[in-house]
Every structure is written in C-alpha cells, then in structure tokens.
Design an enzyme around this catalytic site. Sequence first.
Site, short mmCIF file in Angstrom:
data_model
loop_
_atom_site.label_atom_id
_atom_site.label_comp_id
_atom_site.label_asym_id
_atom_site.label_seq_id
_atom_site.Cartn_x
_atom_site.Cartn_y
_atom_site.Cartn_z
N LYS A 34 -4.40 -1.06 -8.04
CA LYS A 34 -3.37 -2.06 -7.74
C LYS A 34 -3.74 -2.83 -6.47
CE LYS A 34 -0.45 1.05 -5.07
NZ LYS A 34 0.91 1.43 -4.73
N ARG A 132 12.64 6.48 -4.61
CA ARG A 132 12.37 5.07 -4.96
C ARG A 132 12.53 4.94 -6.47
NH1 ARG A 132 6.60 3.51 -2.29
NH2 ARG A 132 6.02 4.48 -4.26
N TYR A 261 -6.42 -17.56 24.50
CA TYR A 261 -4.99 -17.90 24.66
C TYR A 261 -4.30 -16.97 25.65
CZ TYR A 261 -4.90 -20.97 20.53
OH TYR A 261 -5.10 -21.97 19.64
N MET A 309 -6.25 -17.38 15.49
CA MET A 309 -6.17 -17.51 14.04
C MET A 309 -7.55 -17.39 13.39
SD MET A 309 -4.28 -20.49 11.82
CE MET A 309 -2.72 -20.35 12.65
C1 LIG Z 1 2.69 5.62 -8.01
C2 LIG Z 1 1.43 5.73 -7.22
N1 LIG Z 1 0.49 6.61 -7.61
C3 LIG Z 1 -0.68 6.75 -6.93
C4 LIG Z 1 -0.92 6.02 -5.79
C5 LIG Z 1 -2.21 6.25 -5.02
O1 LIG Z 1 -1.91 6.78 -3.75
P1 LIG Z 1 -3.08 7.05 -2.69
O2 LIG Z 1 -3.66 5.71 -2.40
O3 LIG Z 1 -2.39 7.65 -1.53
O4 LIG Z 1 -4.04 7.94 -3.36
C6 LIG Z 1 0.04 5.11 -5.34
C7 LIG Z 1 -0.20 4.34 -4.11
O5 LIG Z 1 0.62 3.95 -3.39
C8 LIG Z 1 1.25 4.96 -6.07
O6 LIG Z 1 2.20 4.10 -5.68
#
Ligand SMILES: Cc1ncc(COP(=O)(O)O)c(C=O)c1O
Length: 378
Positions: A34, A132, A261, A309
């Site tokens: 992700k 969550r 700066y 920046m």
């Molecule tokens: C639902 C879920 N599973 C697995 C992971 C992987 O976690 P990590 O990067 O701590 O291994 C995440 C990361 O935030 C997550 O949100």
Amino acid sequence: MPLNWVEIDLAALRNNFYLAGRLAPGSRIIGVVKSDAYGHGMVPVARELEKCGAGFLAVGKFHEALDLRQNGIELPVLVLLGIEPEDAEEAIRLGIRPAIFRLDHAKMMSEAARNLNMPARVHVKLDTGMGRLGVPCGNLAAFAEQIKLMPGVVVEGILSHFAEADEADRTFCDFQIERFTEAIETLSRQGLPFSYAHISNSAGVIGLPRAHYHLVRPGIMLYGSHPSGGEGDGVGLQPVMSFKSRIMQLKEVAPGHPIGYGRTFTTQRQSRIATVPVGYDDGYFRALSNKGRALVRGKSAPLVGRVSMNLITLDMTDIPDAREDDEVVLLGRQGDERIAAEEIAGLGGTISYEVYCAIGKQQRFKFFLNASGGERPA
Ligand SMILES: Cc1ncc(COP(=O)(O)O)c(C=O)c1O
C-alpha cells in the site's frame, strides 16, 4: 541528470522477503505494498515480490489494486480499506478481494457476484482490540449468519490487526490473539468455511510465531526497517531505499557568516559550505534543520542552517577533498558510513514508515537496482 533521486535496491527487498519466509515457515506471505509500497514504488516492488513467491499483495485503496492489474501483476490482491459500490463488479472480474466490515458492502458484493455469475471473494475484517476498522468481535456471529444468506459471497479469509505488536510487553497481543482464535472458532461453528486467517504485521512475523496462522502481512520489514524502530535489531533486515543528491555549489565562507533562512547558524571558523538541492518539497523534513547530516566521500557532514523548500546546506570544512558535483547521501550507505531511516525519524520526531513515505512520494526519479530474473534461493 536529476537534482536528487531515490534508489531502490531490489536485492535487499528479496533478502527481507526471504527472511520473512524463514521467520514464518508455515505461512504464505501477503506483501503489503500500500501507499506506493511505503514510497518505494508499488509496481516494481510488487513485480519483485511476485517473482519471489508472495501469495497475495495488500493495498489500501481500490485504485492501487487496479494499478497493479493494469501493470500485469496477477497475484490475488487484498484491499485493506474495503470497496465502494461502483467498484464491486470490476473487483470481482479482476480477482481483487476487499476487506469486509459492513453488511451493506457484503450485500453489494453479492449483487455484483450475481450480475456477473462469478464468486465474490472477500476477507472479513475483525476488530480484536485496535478500535479502528473491523466487525466488533461480539457482532461476528450475527455478521456471519447474514453473510451466509448472501449468494455469491465467498469468505476466503478472516483478518485482524495488532495494536502494539512492536512493543516489548505482549499482554495486549495475547488478548488479541485469543479473540482472533475465538473468532475463527465462531466462523467454524456458524458453518462459514474460509481458507485463510491472518493477523501478523512485521512485528507479528518477527516476534509472535503463535500468531502466524495461514498468511502473514509484513510491510515495513520488507523495506528493511524493524517495526520497533530499532535499526535492524539483529534480525538481518537490509534497507531498500537510498536518497541521494549532488553538491550544487561549494564555497569558502569566513567566520561569522550566517547560513540560510532565519540565520539560525553562523560559521565559527573559516568554513566550506556545500549547497545541495534537497528540501522539504523532496520529503526531507524541515525538522532536520541544524540537526541532520549527510554523507560525502564516505564521511559525515553536518547539516547547518534551516532546511528550505528546495535546498540544504552542509558544513564540509572537515572533508577537504569534497568537490562540486560529489554525490551526497541523505539516506542510505556510502563507504562504511550509513544514515538509516530510523536516525532521520528520531530527529524528525516520527517513525521510519513516515520517512520512507515522505521521501518516496516526492521523488520523480526512482531507480530500481538489482531486479531479479525470478530466481528463488534453495
Ligand atoms: C492491515 C495492515 N496489515 C499489515 C500492515 C503492515 O504493517 P507493518 O508495516 O508494520 O508490517 C499494515 C500497515 O499499516 C496494515 O494496516
């Protein structure tokens, strides 16, 4: 030649993937890619993990899953944040599995499955204590009863997420594992078969063998950082991302000369100051002003003045052989020296995850090194 760039070492990624496999020998790996693979570049990383033998990939959002498919990645993909109604049919057609935590989402998957005459594979997300996303444990039996009535929906998996597996105290993990185990039993009692249970993130992979189940979901460890924030922590992880630039200008500056700066730094001696084209627009935190460092010719140069920046300034006085156009390493290794994401995170008041995401997100130039031909170690 770009002014600054990121290098992604795919050999290090492979090392970390195989390490995860050795730590969780009975489980298959869901590679968490992700958020552009935590800034590392989702598609090349996913391609490499596919060659390494990952069982699944996990993304946050549906458009990321689409991106994987459009780039020829064929592994089953899990969408951790679930799915919107308009995407249900496309998800089914493309073998994309949403996490399910709402009955109306499950219903729309069922409708889409009936329209297409194809199974809708989903993973039920359970809240075992994180608070969550997820079906509350107490509602799982009723949730399962409803899902059983939805034609076309195939519960392929059940998942949950640890709240503090990266902490030394495992009491809350034990509590979550207990609830997760009960949930698995609940689904069996309800007559709702599923193939996979998974709860372990990197911290679970490394430290909680009893929580490995059928699949594990490592993210940060694949990118070479230990989830506890300790560098490597003796596990054998190798950092994957480097962030580099070059000296744009190098000049002699007299004592008493202000730098940058706000004039927050003033030279105390005859100095050589290097200006480097990296700034907070490149994901290099402003919090590193007068605190960070960079590597030039294998030596450490302190960052002086504010991070602006697009530019930073380094005190090169103690590296007399440095020249304009020399390579500057902001994150990663040069010679025997190394700057870790954990060091930057410590100075910036954050965690390695955010360092990678911030730098990775801003880089137009990403170079992928050491791509494999698909070999797997014996
Ligand atoms: C639902 C879920 N599973 C697995 C992971 C992987 O976690 P990590 O990067 O701590 O291994 C995440 C990361 O935030 C997550 O949100």
